[in-house]
Enzyme design. Structure first.
Site, PDB file in Angstrom:
ATOM      1  CG  ASP A 135      -1.949   1.323   1.699  1.00 51.91           C
ATOM      2  OD1 ASP A 135      -2.833   1.147   0.096  1.00 51.91           O
ATOM      3  OD2 ASP A 135      -1.846   2.445   2.423  1.00 51.91           O
ATOM      4  CD  GLU A 172      -2.631   2.625  -2.919  1.00 58.10           C
ATOM      5  OE1 GLU A 172      -3.780   3.505  -3.385  1.00 58.10           O
ATOM      6  OE2 GLU A 172      -2.122   2.953  -2.037  1.00 58.10           O
TER       7      GLU A 172
END
Length: 404
Positions: A135, A172
């Site tokens: 993330d 990400e």
């Protein structure tokens, strides 16, 4: 299957992890994760963990130790100012998300460097995850004059390869990720910049979103030539390995639903691009049955398990596109050749050593395109012969197998 593994957290998103060493008992503890991966593997499903290397939660064991003792090893894991233990750097100003300082060798060792790290632990027995999605990877190791983002990617990748050579490592990234996709960094990213934004900009019927995922302002209004230009520019900066590993997506847990801005018909055009262009298609839970949601929280609606709520036409179309991609190697790994990109139509080929596939996506009626192919339609549409114009109606999707 992607599994959010911030093992214990206080919020619903769980990126405010309080521990990386054990799975939250509220989720069934370590035993539940072990059982889940075992059953998934039995069914031929791979499970990818989801972790942030950018921050922990403010209740994390490491952060509490850092606040209590400025001379502890954990104190070097975070950025503290001169104002004492409550003066610390955070992710986007959120006080519950203190930012990691990757200059700390001990942090790297515990979190993502070497066989005893968190990253390695869950790839091995007894957990057997099949990889990681990182993330907010574009911010990990990056703060002010500290620029260690590429080092974080390379070090994490080395740990993953050593723990499980078959594991996947995805990141990400909202912008240009080329620096961390070259060489031994991330294998791929979520391709917001190179796929999602140009597709929205071409197919959205509404353009009133105020913040286009970290790009201020409304959704642009692209023609087909601009779509090709943006995709080509981002794709040219990447190794081919990264192009095919990148997660291509129409939306995610961090966006509104594509269908709410494009409408049902154009959603299926976006899905066709998703399954025919290079990359690894990512379908956010519920898109395939027509879930809508205009804002961030509405976009996170759970999957509707009652089939009476499904858009069956959308569901059948997604299944057909998945079948098409799985049946044709050129669509999963073949090269890309753009043939035409005009206001309302995109025409391209995918080709490998076995086959040549021609794809036409039309968002509206457009001038006819002269045909030069002997080709068989793979979705039940018209066949092609030299001298016959390609279909000029839209919205429409056409996919042909070209005679070689």
């Amino acid at each position: 299957m992607s599994l959010q593994l911030a093992p214990q957290g206080r919020s619903n998103h769980r990126y405010d992890a309080v521990s990386f060493d054990r799975v939250d008992p509220a989720l069934g503890g370590d035993e539940a994760l072990i059982a889940l991966t075992a059953e998934a593997h039995r069914r031929g499903i791979k499970v990818i963990g989801d972790i942030t290397l950018n921050h922990s939660g403010s209740d994390h064991d490491w952060f509490r130790a850092a606040q209590q003792d400025p001379h502890s090893p954990e104190a070097g894991f975070y950025f503290f100012g001169e104002g004492g233990p409550d003066d610390y750097a955070t992710f986007l100003g959120v006080r519950t998300l203190p930012t990691f300082d990757h200059r700390s060798p001990e942090l790297r060792r515990r979190l993502y460097e070497g066989p005893d790290s968190v990253i390695a632990k869950y790839l091995k027995a007894p957990f057997h995850l099949d990889g990681w999605r990182v993330d907010v990877a574009q911010m990990a190791g990056r703060r002010g004059e500290v620029e260690l983002n590429q080092r974080v990617a390379i070090t994490t990748a080395a740990t993953v390869r050593a723990a499980n050579p078959d594991a996947v490592l995805l990141a990400e990234h909202q912008h240009d990720a080329s620096l961390t996709l070259k060489g031994d960094g991330w294998q791929g990213t979520m391709s917001y910049a190179g796929f999602t934004r140009p597709v929205w900009s071409w197919l959205a019927e509404r353009h009133d979103q105020k913040d286009f995922w970290a790009v201020p302002g409304p959704i642009p209004d692209y023609d087909g030539a601009q779509v090709r230009a943006v995709m080509t520019a981002f794709g040219a900066a990447l190794p081919w390995r990264s192009r095919v590993h990148n997660l291509t997506l129409l939306d995610s847990h961090d966006t509104a639903r594509f269908r709410s801005f494009a409408g049902p018909e154009r959603q299926l055009l976006g899905a066709a691009l998703l399954f025919t262009l290079p990359g690894t298609p990512m379908v956010f839970s519920g898109d395939e049955v027509g879930v809508e949601g205009e804002g961030l929280e509405e976009g996170r609606k759970p999957f509707p398990w009652g089939e009476s709520a499904w858009d069956q036409h959308t569901y059948r179309t997604y299944r057909e596109l998945i079948r098409l991609r799985r049946s044709h190697s050129a669509l999963s790994g073949g090269g890309l050749r753009w043939l035409l990109a005009e206001r309302d139509v995109l025409l391209f080929e995918r080709e490998d050593e076995r086959e040549r596939i021609l794809v036409q996506i039309s968002r509206a009626d457009h001038p006819p395109v002269a045909g030069e192919w002997h080709a068989t339609h793979l979705l039940g549409g018209p066949q092609l012969v030299p001298g016959r114009d390609l279909p000029a109606e839209g919205p429409a999707v056409h996919v042909w197998s070209v005679a070689r």
